[in-house]
Scaffold this active site. Structure first.
Site, PDB file in Angstrom:
ATOM      1  NE  ARG A  34      51.401  36.837  56.969  1.00 40.89           N
ATOM      2  CZ  ARG A  34      50.504  37.003  55.740  1.00 40.89           C
ATOM      3  NH1 ARG A  34      50.264  38.009  54.980  1.00 40.89           N
ATOM      4  NH2 ARG A  34      49.950  36.107  55.398  1.00 40.89           N
ATOM      5  NE  ARG A  91      45.486  34.600  48.889  1.00 46.21           N
ATOM      6  CZ  ARG A  91      45.412  35.517  48.954  1.00 46.21           C
ATOM      7  NH1 ARG A  91      43.987  35.642  49.100  1.00 46.21           N
ATOM      8  NH2 ARG A  91      45.924  36.344  48.387  1.00 46.21           N
ATOM      9  CG  ASP A 125      46.248  43.274  55.222  1.00 47.55           C
ATOM     10  OD1 ASP A 125      48.125  42.410  54.344  1.00 47.55           O
ATOM     11  OD2 ASP A 125      45.423  41.920  54.704  1.00 47.55           O
TER      12      ASP A 125
END
Length: 290
Positions: free
Chosen positions: A167, A272, A116
């Site tokens: 990604r 988020r 990540d």
């Protein structure tokens, strides 16, 4: 369950792996791929870093066993890790050693590991460590690039040169204008450009976005260039636009859902909420409804 985690439950599958694993069954049954993500970041104590390295190793073993028990193809499940959890900000060499041990375990289990990407303070280090290990594990490790960073076009070109799996996401960390684009139209423009390079020159990229404009741009490019639908996958986060995720699968696209879990969920949850106004609405609705 405490009240704060009850609010985060829409976006975080559980605080333990035992609680998270049941959440991935319905996704897999619906034809989606799944990546499990143990939450945490920026560990500064060696003992905690080693504990997270062991937790990642346990995740590899248990997820591979879960996959095999269900008779699933290797590509259907994967894990995502943060290097800052296994020593990156403590000792670079120790971090690489922990990563190599994990990748050897993942290779034996035929499980893919995504590194990540975090804040810009560790971007260069993450890519440096990735390039150090990639030649030894080219089929079992990939990385993440963030479209809003000024440097990312060059990083996409480098990853395509290596034929490394990337990604691509917009980027969720607060970064200064000196290193990151700030307005959404500009970020979208760069995302489309970088996605096009990955789709036409890269190796099985993950187009990670919840943005309809970017999804449609990728679909249009694929149609125009005759790119096979199994040459890439769309990726979204657990709890975000689940209907869209299912519709993409129904329409014949590959779709991977990132499923986070763990006790250190607050920073992830906060990002988020900052990303989409709708996410804050979901939380307020949960508060009103109890």
């Amino acid at each position: 369950m405490t009240l704060p985690f009850a609010l985060a439950r829409r976006f975080v599958a559980g605080q333990t792996l035992d609680l998270a694993l049941p959440a991935i069954g319905p996704l897999l049954d619906a034809g989606q791929f799944v990546t499990l993500d143990l939450l945490g970041e920026h560990v500064h104590e060696r003992e905690r870093a080693q504990a997270f390295a062991r937790a990642y190793g346990d995740l590899v073993e248990r997820l591979a066993a879960y996959r095999d028990a269900r008779g699933l193809a290797a590509e259907t499940v994967a894990i995502s890790i943060k290097l800052s959890m296994i020593g990156q900000v403590i000792d670079r060499d120790a971090c690489e050693a922990n990563l190599r041990a994990l990748l050897a375990q993942a290779e034996d289990a035929d499980l893919f590991v995504r590194l990540d990407m975090e804040g810009s303070d560790v971007t260069a280090s993450t890519l440096e460590i990735f390039e150090a290990v990639y030649p030894d594990f080219p089929d079992h490790v990939g990385t993440v690039l963030q479209a809003y960073l000024h440097r990312t076009a060059g990083d996409v070109a480098r990853m395509n040169e290596l034929q490394a799996r990337v990604r691509l996401c917009k980027g969720a960390y607060a970064e200064p204008a000196s290193i990151a684009y700030q307005d959404m139209p500009t970020i979208r423009w760069h995302y489309r450009r970088q996605a096009a390079a990955l789709l036409t020159e890269g190796r099985y990229p993950g187009i990670a976005t919840h943005d309809d404009q970017l999804i449609q741009a990728a679909q249009q490019l694929v149609a125009e260039r005759g790119i096979a639908r199994d040459a890439f996958e769309f990726q979204m986060l657990y709890g975000l636009r689940p209907e869209t995720q299912r519709q993409l699968v129904a329409d014949g696209w590959r779709m991977r859902t990132y499923v986070p879990y763990g006790t250190e969920w607050l920073p992830y949850f906060s990002r988020r909420l900052r990303e989409r106004k709708e996410n804050a609405f979901f939380v307020l609705k949960a508060l009103v409804n109890g």
